[in-house]
Design an enzyme around this catalytic site. Structure first.
Site, short mmCIF file in Angstrom:
data_model
loop_
_atom_site.label_atom_id
_atom_site.label_comp_id
_atom_site.label_asym_id
_atom_site.label_seq_id
_atom_site.Cartn_x
_atom_site.Cartn_y
_atom_site.Cartn_z
N LYS A 12 8.60 -2.28 3.25
CA LYS A 12 9.71 -1.92 2.34
C LYS A 12 10.50 -0.71 2.88
O LYS A 12 10.04 0.00 3.79
CB LYS A 12 9.12 -1.63 0.96
CG LYS A 12 8.52 -2.87 0.27
CD LYS A 12 8.03 -2.52 -1.13
CE LYS A 12 7.50 -3.72 -1.87
NZ LYS A 12 7.04 -3.37 -3.25
N TYR A 52 12.68 -11.81 -5.88
CA TYR A 52 11.78 -11.27 -6.91
C TYR A 52 11.98 -11.94 -8.28
O TYR A 52 11.60 -11.36 -9.30
CB TYR A 52 11.97 -9.76 -7.03
CG TYR A 52 11.10 -8.91 -6.12
CD1 TYR A 52 9.71 -9.11 -6.06
CD2 TYR A 52 11.64 -7.89 -5.35
CE1 TYR A 52 8.91 -8.32 -5.25
CE2 TYR A 52 10.83 -7.09 -4.53
CZ TYR A 52 9.47 -7.32 -4.49
OH TYR A 52 8.66 -6.53 -3.70
N ASN A 115 6.05 1.59 -2.73
CA ASN A 115 4.65 1.40 -2.32
C ASN A 115 4.51 0.71 -0.95
O ASN A 115 3.50 0.09 -0.65
CB ASN A 115 3.88 0.66 -3.42
CG ASN A 115 4.46 -0.69 -3.74
OD1 ASN A 115 5.41 -1.15 -3.10
ND2 ASN A 115 3.90 -1.35 -4.72
N HIS A 118 5.05 -5.32 0.68
CA HIS A 118 4.92 -6.48 -0.20
C HIS A 118 3.99 -7.48 0.49
O HIS A 118 4.01 -7.59 1.72
CB HIS A 118 6.27 -7.16 -0.43
CG HIS A 118 6.15 -8.53 -1.03
ND1 HIS A 118 6.05 -8.74 -2.38
CD2 HIS A 118 6.05 -9.77 -0.45
CE1 HIS A 118 5.90 -10.05 -2.61
NE2 HIS A 118 5.90 -10.70 -1.45
N GLU A 129 7.77 -17.93 0.00
CA GLU A 129 8.34 -16.66 0.49
C GLU A 129 8.63 -16.71 2.00
O GLU A 129 9.63 -16.16 2.45
CB GLU A 129 7.39 -15.50 0.15
CG GLU A 129 7.32 -15.24 -1.35
CD GLU A 129 6.39 -14.11 -1.73
OE1 GLU A 129 6.26 -13.84 -2.94
OE2 GLU A 129 5.77 -13.49 -0.83
O1 CDP Z 1 3.58 -5.89 -5.05
P1 CDP Z 1 2.47 -6.35 -5.96
O2 CDP Z 1 2.23 -7.84 -5.88
O3 CDP Z 1 1.21 -5.56 -5.78
O4 CDP Z 1 2.93 -6.01 -7.46
P2 CDP Z 1 3.79 -6.87 -8.50
O5 CDP Z 1 3.15 -6.72 -9.83
O6 CDP Z 1 4.04 -8.25 -8.00
O7 CDP Z 1 5.17 -6.08 -8.56
C1 CDP Z 1 6.14 -6.23 -7.54
C2 CDP Z 1 6.67 -4.88 -7.17
O8 CDP Z 1 7.36 -4.33 -8.29
C3 CDP Z 1 5.61 -3.81 -6.83
O9 CDP Z 1 5.16 -3.87 -5.52
C4 CDP Z 1 6.37 -2.54 -7.12
O10 CDP Z 1 7.20 -2.19 -6.01
C5 CDP Z 1 7.26 -2.91 -8.29
N1 CDP Z 1 6.72 -2.45 -9.57
C6 CDP Z 1 7.29 -1.34 -10.18
O11 CDP Z 1 8.24 -0.77 -9.66
N2 CDP Z 1 6.78 -0.88 -11.38
C7 CDP Z 1 5.74 -1.50 -11.97
N3 CDP Z 1 5.27 -1.03 -13.13
C8 CDP Z 1 5.14 -2.61 -11.36
C9 CDP Z 1 5.65 -3.07 -10.15
MG MG Z 2 3.47 -9.43 -6.40
#
Ligand code: CDP
Ligand code: MG
Length: 136
Positions: A12, A52, A115, A118, A129
């Site tokens: 990212k 997304y 973070n 992805h 994807e």
């Molecule tokens: O990336 P990952 O699959 O671990 O998490 P996700 O639940 O699929 O969420 C996608 C992305 O959204 C995360 O990697 C974060 O960058 C963002 N996110 C966020 O900004 N705030 C949250 N409370 C949860 C996710």
């Molecule tokens: Mg995810």
């Protein structure tokens, strides 16, 4: 029995900006994931919104799409034994504060939104994807 899979990984904007591309790729290759494809791109907010889409009802969706389109990213196809789960394990929890020691998000993540990486969460999503970014 062997189970070779492919999964999509994205470095990212926060990590690209801090020149962490090689360090993150080394974590994959040190852990038996081959980087089969890799390209640095800068996507639009509309493309991020499409990518997304599963999160469109979430309160963080708009910020997430703005963020992923805020600067260059590196999209990669990783291949190896149980690659989907193996990549998720190397990434660590979504919130870097909760990510296990020495995972990518533990080492490099700045916050729950910034973070660093992805990774696809299932084989089915990995296929979608990969096709999204490498469909030629
Ligand atoms: O990336 P990952 O699959 O671990 O998490 P996700 O639940 O699929 O969420 C996608 C992305 O959204 C995360 O990697 C974060 O960058 C963002 N996110 C966020 O900004 N705030 C949250 N409370 C949860 C996710
Ligand atoms: Mg995810």
């Amino acid at each position: 029995m062997s189970n070779i899979e492919q999964t999509l990984s994205i470095i990212k904007p926060d990590a690209v900006e801090r020149n962490l591309i090689d360090e993150i790729k080394k974590i994959f290759t040190d852990n038996k994931l081959i980087v089969k494809e890799s390209k640095k791109i800068h996507i639009t907010k509309d493309e991020a919104a499409e990518f997304y889409k599963v999160h469109q009802s979430k309160p963080f969706y708009n910020d997430l799409c703005l963020y992923l389109s805020s600067g260059p990213i590196v999209v990669m196809v990783l291949e190896g034994e149980n690659a989907v789960a193996a990549n998720r394990k190397l990434m660590g929890a979504t919130n870097p504060k909760e990510a296990e020691e020495n995972t990518i998000r533990n080492l490099f993540g700045l916050s729950i939104d910034k973070n660093s990486v992805h990774g696809s969460d299932s084989l089915e999503n990995a296929k979608k994807e990969i096709n999204f970014f490498f469909n030629n």
